[in-house]
Enzyme design. Structure first.
Site, mmCIF file in Angstrom:
data_model
loop_
_atom_site.group_PDB
_atom_site.id
_atom_site.type_symbol
_atom_site.label_atom_id
_atom_site.label_comp_id
_atom_site.label_asym_id
_atom_site.label_seq_id
_atom_site.Cartn_x
_atom_site.Cartn_y
_atom_site.Cartn_z
ATOM 1 N N HIS A 130 33.881 32.524 45.013
ATOM 2 C CA HIS A 130 34.812 32.950 46.048
ATOM 3 C C HIS A 130 36.223 32.894 45.473
ATOM 4 O O HIS A 130 36.450 32.429 44.353
ATOM 5 C CB HIS A 130 34.692 32.081 47.297
ATOM 6 C CG HIS A 130 33.606 32.526 48.229
ATOM 7 N ND1 HIS A 130 33.661 33.720 48.912
ATOM 8 C CD2 HIS A 130 32.423 31.933 48.574
ATOM 9 C CE1 HIS A 130 32.573 33.851 49.654
ATOM 10 N NE2 HIS A 130 31.803 32.788 49.454
ATOM 11 N N ASP A 159 41.448 37.525 46.821
ATOM 12 C CA ASP A 159 40.860 38.584 47.638
ATOM 13 C C ASP A 159 41.812 39.732 47.908
ATOM 14 O O ASP A 159 41.486 40.896 47.685
ATOM 15 C CB ASP A 159 40.405 38.019 48.995
ATOM 16 C CG ASP A 159 39.060 37.328 48.927
ATOM 17 O OD1 ASP A 159 38.393 37.409 47.882
ATOM 18 O OD2 ASP A 159 38.675 36.692 49.922
#
Length: 373
Positions: A130, A159
């Protein structure tokens, strides 16, 4: 239609395979700019929330990509698309028969954007991860935080600021090339690479010896008293960023500080003590009082607003930084284009039946092509 009723990307078709994080955010950015974005949801999974901000501005089609019929429908959309964006692990799209080799064979001008954490190759490419993991190996996580520990910068660095924006840049650059040459290509966007890219300035300063590789020891990482956050008497926080000498002087003068220790702004040995002194001064008034004194000035000052407060700030309101959609306050489109403004369009629209979107793209000519596709 011409001009502001359309959008800069009104002649661009984007096929987005549903995912989380940077792929839907990239799709949102392209949709805000006017692109016709169709998202492929998997029938076997819970559908994406059509009202989620990052899902706005698309139509959605649910397909069973493990079935021959579903894959055929996806390929029918691919051959009509200008851009494909997907965020599966390396090899997944290939196993579905929808990988870039097959897609480009059927649509040579297609831009095939691939968003992953680690990239399509490399020792970590097949591993799960992540945002926090991707920015960890870039050096970004190490550089952010207090002296005693790194701090997690939400998922803005990996992200969104890293992955989604680099993906959008990459696919639009590849589209520019494809329209000039007829040649499509694969855009391999890794969040770990993108985080490194975001560090270009910091890494350059470290390389030339003007950046210390430890937190809270540089001007913009919390080391300096004039570029920091301070708590006010009412518990709220404010931020100052008075780097340039003239702005620093305005800050000091407006605050009524006559302590000679503040005169040598760049004396790094004094920074810890000056931070303590500023903290004590800022703690003496409320945030509203400091705003009244400093906000309308060149002291490089701003209140630290909560998520609920930010939409109410006069500057954000004047800029249209937030909009009301679906009865809720949402983030507005950025950046702002003068001739073809971006628009935060309504939430995702689900097709009544799977064939609707496929037939629409097959029957409706694209403005840029004029070829009946």
């Amino acid at each position: 239609m011409n001009g502001p009723e359309r959008g800069a990307l009104a002649d661009v078709r984007v096929l987005e395979f549903a995912g989380i994080g940077p792929v839907p955010f990239c799709g949102m950015l392209l949709a805000d700019l006017g692109a016709d974005v169709v998202r492929v949801d998997r029938k076997s999974l819970v559908p994406q929330d059509p009202l989620a901000p990052e899902n706005r501005g698309r139509r959605s089609i649910a397909l069973d990509l493990k079935s021959e019929e579903g894959r055929a429908a996806a390929m029918a959309l691919m051959v009509r698309a200008d851009i494909v964006i997907e965020g599966y692990r390396p090899g997944v799209m290939e196993r579905l028969g929808l990988g870039p080799d097959v897609a480009l064979a059927n649509r040579p001008s297609l831009v095939y954007g691939r968003m992953t954490g680690w990239g399509q190759d490399g020792p970590s490419s097949r591993r799960a991860g992540h945002d926090i993991n991707y920015i960890a190996i870039s050096g970004a996580l190490h550089a952010i935080g207090t002296a005693d520990r790194p701090q997690i910068p939400l998922n803005l660095v990996g992200d969104y600021g890293g992955g989604a924006l680099h993906l959008a840049l990459g696919v639009l650059a590849a589209l520019h090339h494809a329209r000039a040459t007829g040649q499509g290509q694969v855009v391999d966007c890794a969040m770990s690479d993108a985080a490194v890219s975001l560090l270009s300035m910091i890494h350059g300063r470290w390389d030339d010896g003007t950046w210390r590789d430890s937190r809270e020891s540089n001007v913009i990482d919390g080391g300096a008293h004039f570029y920091n956050v301070y708590q006010c008497r009412d518990g709220h926080w404010i931020a100052v960023g008075a780097i340039e000498p003239q702005f620093y002087r305005e800050l000091i003068d407006r605050m009524g500080i006559d302590d000679p220790q503040f005169d040598d702004q760049l004396d790094e040995q004094s920074w810890p003590k000056l931070k303590q002194k500023l903290a004590a001064i800022f703690a003496g008034r409320t945030r509203a009082e400091w705003c009244a004194l400093l906000e309308d000035s060149d002291a490089c000052f701003a209140p630290v607003l909560s998520l609920g407060e930010a939409p109410l700030h006069p500057h954000n309101r004047a800029r249209g930084a937030y909009v009301v959609r679906d009865g809720k306050i949402r983030t507005g489109p950025a950046p702002k284009l003068s001739l073809t403004p971006s628009t935060a369009r309504p939430g995702a629209r689900f097709s009544d039946e799977d064939g609707d979107v496929v037939r629409d793209w097959a029957e409706r000519a694209s403005p840029a092509r004029g070829d009946g596709r």
